[in-house]
Design an enzyme around this catalytic site. Structure first.
Site, PDB file in Angstrom:
ATOM      1  N   GLY A   1       2.866  -1.193   4.209  1.00 61.75           N
ATOM      2  CA  GLY A   1       2.894   0.223   3.863  1.00 61.75           C
ATOM      3  C   GLY A   1       4.314   0.673   3.541  1.00 61.75           C
ATOM      4  N   GLY A   2       4.959   1.304   4.519  1.00 68.00           N
ATOM      5  CA  GLY A   2       6.259   1.921   4.294  1.00 68.00           C
ATOM      6  C   GLY A   2       7.278   1.027   3.612  1.00 68.00           C
TER       7      GLY A   2
ATOM      8  N   SER B   1       3.540  -2.222  10.268  1.00 66.46           N
ATOM      9  CA  SER B   1       4.987  -2.318  10.496  1.00 66.46           C
ATOM     10  C   SER B   1       5.572  -3.673  10.106  1.00 66.46           C
ATOM     11  CB  SER B   1       5.325  -1.984  11.950  1.00 66.46           C
ATOM     12  OG  SER B   1       5.003  -0.629  12.227  1.00 66.46           O
TER      13      SER B   1
ATOM     14  N   HIS C   1      -9.452   1.422   5.053  1.00 64.46           N
ATOM     15  CA  HIS C   1      -8.169   1.592   5.737  1.00 64.46           C
ATOM     16  C   HIS C   1      -8.344   2.568   6.901  1.00 64.46           C
ATOM     17  CE1 HIS C   1      -4.031   2.662   6.595  1.00 64.46           C
ATOM     18  NE2 HIS C   1      -3.680   1.549   5.985  1.00 64.46           N
TER      19      HIS C   1
ATOM     20  N   ASN D   1       0.864  -1.178   0.000  1.00 62.53           N
ATOM     21  CA  ASN D   1       0.000   0.000   0.000  1.00 62.53           C
ATOM     22  C   ASN D   1       0.904   1.233   0.000  1.00 62.53           C
ATOM     23  OD1 ASN D   1      -1.768   2.083   0.560  1.00 62.53           O
ATOM     24  ND2 ASN D   1      -2.268   1.381   2.641  1.00 62.53           N
TER      25      ASN D   1
ATOM     26  N   GLU E   1      -5.238  -4.766  10.725  1.00 61.40           N
ATOM     27  CA  GLU E   1      -4.190  -3.770  10.909  1.00 61.40           C
ATOM     28  C   GLU E   1      -4.426  -3.016  12.218  1.00 61.40           C
ATOM     29  OE1 GLU E   1      -2.263  -2.646   6.945  1.00 61.40           O
ATOM     30  OE2 GLU E   1      -4.025  -1.390   7.155  1.00 61.40           O
TER      31      GLU E   1
ATOM     32  N   LYS F   1       0.064   4.257  -0.248  1.00 62.39           N
ATOM     33  CA  LYS F   1      -0.582   5.428   0.365  1.00 62.39           C
ATOM     34  C   LYS F   1      -0.378   6.664  -0.530  1.00 62.39           C
ATOM     35  CE  LYS F   1      -0.053   3.205   4.791  1.00 62.39           C
ATOM     36  NZ  LYS F   1       0.119   3.301   6.237  1.00 62.39           N
TER      37      LYS F   1
ATOM     38  N   GLY G   1       2.828   2.173  10.737  1.00 67.80           N
ATOM     39  CA  GLY G   1       3.834   3.220  10.575  1.00 67.80           C
ATOM     40  C   GLY G   1       4.604   3.562  11.838  1.00 67.80           C
TER      41      GLY G   1
ATOM     42  N   GLU H   1      -6.648   4.917   7.915  1.00 68.28           N
ATOM     43  CA  GLU H   1      -6.377   6.319   7.588  1.00 68.28           C
ATOM     44  C   GLU H   1      -7.575   6.965   6.904  1.00 68.28           C
ATOM     45  OE1 GLU H   1      -2.682   5.526   5.608  1.00 68.28           O
ATOM     46  OE2 GLU H   1      -1.774   4.999   7.541  1.00 68.28           O
TER      47      GLU H   1
END
Ligand code: PGA
Length: 253
Positions: A236-237, A215, A100, A13, A170, A15, A176, A102
């Site tokens: 994600g990251g 994470s 999600h 993802n 999640e 983002k 994150g 967010e």
């Protein structure tokens, strides 16, 4: 009824990250997948909407799948700035993330909105990747399993099948932050999600993939992805750099 474990899915993802130059990372992932053997997981990148069409061109004819990060519940209409599941499908995507945390936080999306978006994904022929997860406060108060069950009840439409839906657990406090729940805690929540799915969506509930997200990194992927009822990861990251993303995918090899 026992069901064979579904083929794992590792989805990235991105983002609100990535300009056209980021397509090179996707191309690196694509090329590495071309060398992967049988038994490898399904691999997907979910770029921002601006990169859906160019990423489709990068991924065309390869093992790399593509998803979007959100959709509107309607097929078309006067909704400035939104995109529909049908438009996403039209780019060549096969999936869309909905709900999600967010989006729930930034846009006030409630479970019923998420459910309508998941139903829209199904209507358009996309796989809905439906995200759920507790806050830190809920975790500390011992409310996690109840929160997750309520989110599943509210966010999953009746059209769910093993083929058209993926659930992503999640924990919000793990996204994150570099923090992850213990393997025991992840396994406990995934077991509870599986129980909800098998009870409500018989007989396909056992085949619905349940991803862990929050994470996930090369250093913890092998442990997290080997847990029972963890059928892949939403990353994600660590999905932004091909080397990190490929190192997570390699947990399956
Ligand atoms: P993270 O994000 O891997 O950067 O924690 C996961 C997600 O939000 O899907």
């Amino acid at each position: 009824m026992t069901t064979a474990p579904p083929r794992p899915l590792v989805a990235g993802n991105w983002k609100m990250n990535g300009l056209a130059s980021a397509l090179a990372e996707a191309a690196t992932v694509r090329d590495a997948l071309g060398r992967a053997g049988a038994g490898a997981p399904e691999v997907m990148i979910c770029p921002p909407a601006t990169l859906l069409a160019p990423l489709a061109a990068v991924a065309q004819g390869s093992a790399l799948a593509m998803g979007a990060q959100d959709c509107h519940a309607s097929a078309s209409g006067a909704h400035t700035g939104d995109i529909s599941a049908e438009m996403i499908k039209d780019t060549g995507a096969t999936a869309v993330i909905v709900g999600h945390s967010e989006r729930r936080a930034d846009h006030g999306e409630l479970d019923r909105v998420v459910r309508a978006k998941a139903a829209a994904a199904h209507r358009a022929g996309l796989t809905a990747i439906v995200c759920i997860g507790e806050t830190k406060g809920e975790r500390l108060a011992g409310l996690t399993l109840g929160v997750v069950d309520r989110q599943l009840a509210g966010s999953l439409p009746e059209t769910v099948t093993a083929a058209n839906t993926v659930v992503a657990y999640e924990p919000i406090w793990a996204i994150g932050t570099g923090l992850t729940p213990s393997p025991e805690d992840v396994a406990e929540v995934h077991q509870a999600i599986r129980a909800h799915l098998t009870q409500r969506f018989s007989p396909s509930g056992g085949g619905i993939r349940i991803l862990y997200g929050g994470s996930v990194k090369p250093a913890n992927a092998r442990e997290l992805l080997s847990l029972p009822n963890v059928n892949g990861a939403l990353v994600g990251g660590a999905s932004l750099k091909a080397d990190d993303f490929l190192a997570i995918i390699a947990a399956y090899v």
